[in-house]
Scaffold this active site. Sequence first.
Site, mmCIF file in Angstrom:
data_model
loop_
_atom_site.group_PDB
_atom_site.id
_atom_site.type_symbol
_atom_site.label_atom_id
_atom_site.label_comp_id
_atom_site.label_asym_id
_atom_site.label_seq_id
_atom_site.Cartn_x
_atom_site.Cartn_y
_atom_site.Cartn_z
ATOM 1 N N LEU A 189 0.940 -1.106 0.020
ATOM 2 C CA LEU A 189 0.028 -0.082 -0.134
ATOM 3 C C LEU A 189 0.898 1.318 0.078
ATOM 4 C CD1 LEU A 189 -2.800 -1.145 2.363
ATOM 5 C CD2 LEU A 189 -2.368 -1.416 0.064
ATOM 6 N N ILE A 216 1.375 -3.223 6.614
ATOM 7 C CA ILE A 216 1.143 -3.334 8.069
ATOM 8 C C ILE A 216 -0.234 -3.032 8.584
ATOM 9 C CG2 ILE A 216 1.971 -0.959 8.417
ATOM 10 C CD1 ILE A 216 3.800 -2.257 10.828
ATOM 11 N N ARG A 217 -1.025 -2.277 7.737
ATOM 12 C CA ARG A 217 -2.438 -2.023 7.984
ATOM 13 C C ARG A 217 -3.363 -2.001 6.542
ATOM 14 N NH1 ARG A 217 0.172 2.856 9.007
ATOM 15 N NH2 ARG A 217 0.744 2.115 11.088
ATOM 16 N N TYR A 259 19.415 6.000 4.939
ATOM 17 C CA TYR A 259 18.823 5.512 4.129
ATOM 18 C C TYR A 259 19.904 4.769 2.958
ATOM 19 C CZ TYR A 259 15.576 5.325 -0.208
ATOM 20 O OH TYR A 259 14.924 4.983 -1.102
HETATM 21 N N1 SER Z 1 12.575 8.970 -3.580
HETATM 22 C C1 SER Z 1 13.680 8.413 -2.804
HETATM 23 C C2 SER Z 1 13.634 9.388 -1.660
HETATM 24 O O1 SER Z 1 14.006 10.485 -1.687
HETATM 25 C C3 SER Z 1 14.903 8.172 -3.267
HETATM 26 O O2 SER Z 1 15.072 6.736 -3.367
HETATM 27 O O3 SER Z 1 13.990 9.097 -0.304
#
Ligand code: SER
Length: 312
Positions: free
Chosen positions: A10, A35-36, A141
Amino acid sequence: MKKIFITGALGQIGSELTVKLRDIYGTDNVIATDIRKNESEAAQSGPFEVVDVTDSKTMIEVAKKYNVDTVIHMAALLSATAEANPVFAWNLNMGGLMNALETARELNCKFFTPSSIGAFGPSTLKDYTPQDTIQRPTTMYGVNKVAGELLSDYYYHKFGVDTRGLRFPGLISYVTPPGGGTTDYAVEIYYEAIKNGRYTSYIDKGTFMDMMYMPDALNAIVELMEADASKLVHRNSFNVTAMSFDPEEIAAEIRKHIPSFEMSYNVDPVRQKIADSWPNSIDASAAKEEWGFKAEFDLAKMTADMLEKLGK
Ligand code: SER
């Protein structure tokens, strides 16, 4: 791919990918999990199960129940959210990936998970960034994405899991908005252009990043997953991109349709720093050569389509 299990179904990509895969492979053959549950088409149009990706037991149980042959792992935090909560991001992004890879190993599944332009860092060549190059990202990230690429390679070499992946650029869509990404401005700008005729960008002018329209991203996933394995030199993950622009260029393109559109700037130092650490543009030639990657939408075509669809 005959019976597909999707996590994060989702989310930004998952919600459209689920619907597309159901069109291609049959409604009952695509098991959406998140998760939901919500009221979206992805949740309501076929099999759906609540799965928290950090709960390996439930994930494997659900995958076994449907006897799946493919795992598509999309559940993850995006860059800005991950930066705000790095420990949680590590646990969710890496714990979820590990559980998904284990599910694929146990059930002998094909496997896909996305990487990102975030897997590159300030020491990477900024223009036309090669497929194989320095990857020393400075965000949580990015650390997650590089580790994910390596872990996916490891599962292929060690256990023979058929893992595949793409390094996505910023993805733009009129369906499900992203949340907590650095490239989100390039989606918000269209919504604000239609609603208010103006946009205040948190990313500064002159900041170039790769982008792609969602239909091209979805096609790329299907094409890579269906590609002849013997042709793949790389697996995790292919550079893919359709365009590179800065806020001024996307604003100028919007003005071709809405001449009075106004752009101003209120730069967010956190997201600007993330954007500055990423490439200006990446080289997708390995994806083109190994499995025929091609994007249909450039900035002009995407802008026309976004504004038309959002206008409705
Ligand atoms: N669209 C993503 C972000 O801005 C890039 O992988 O985190």
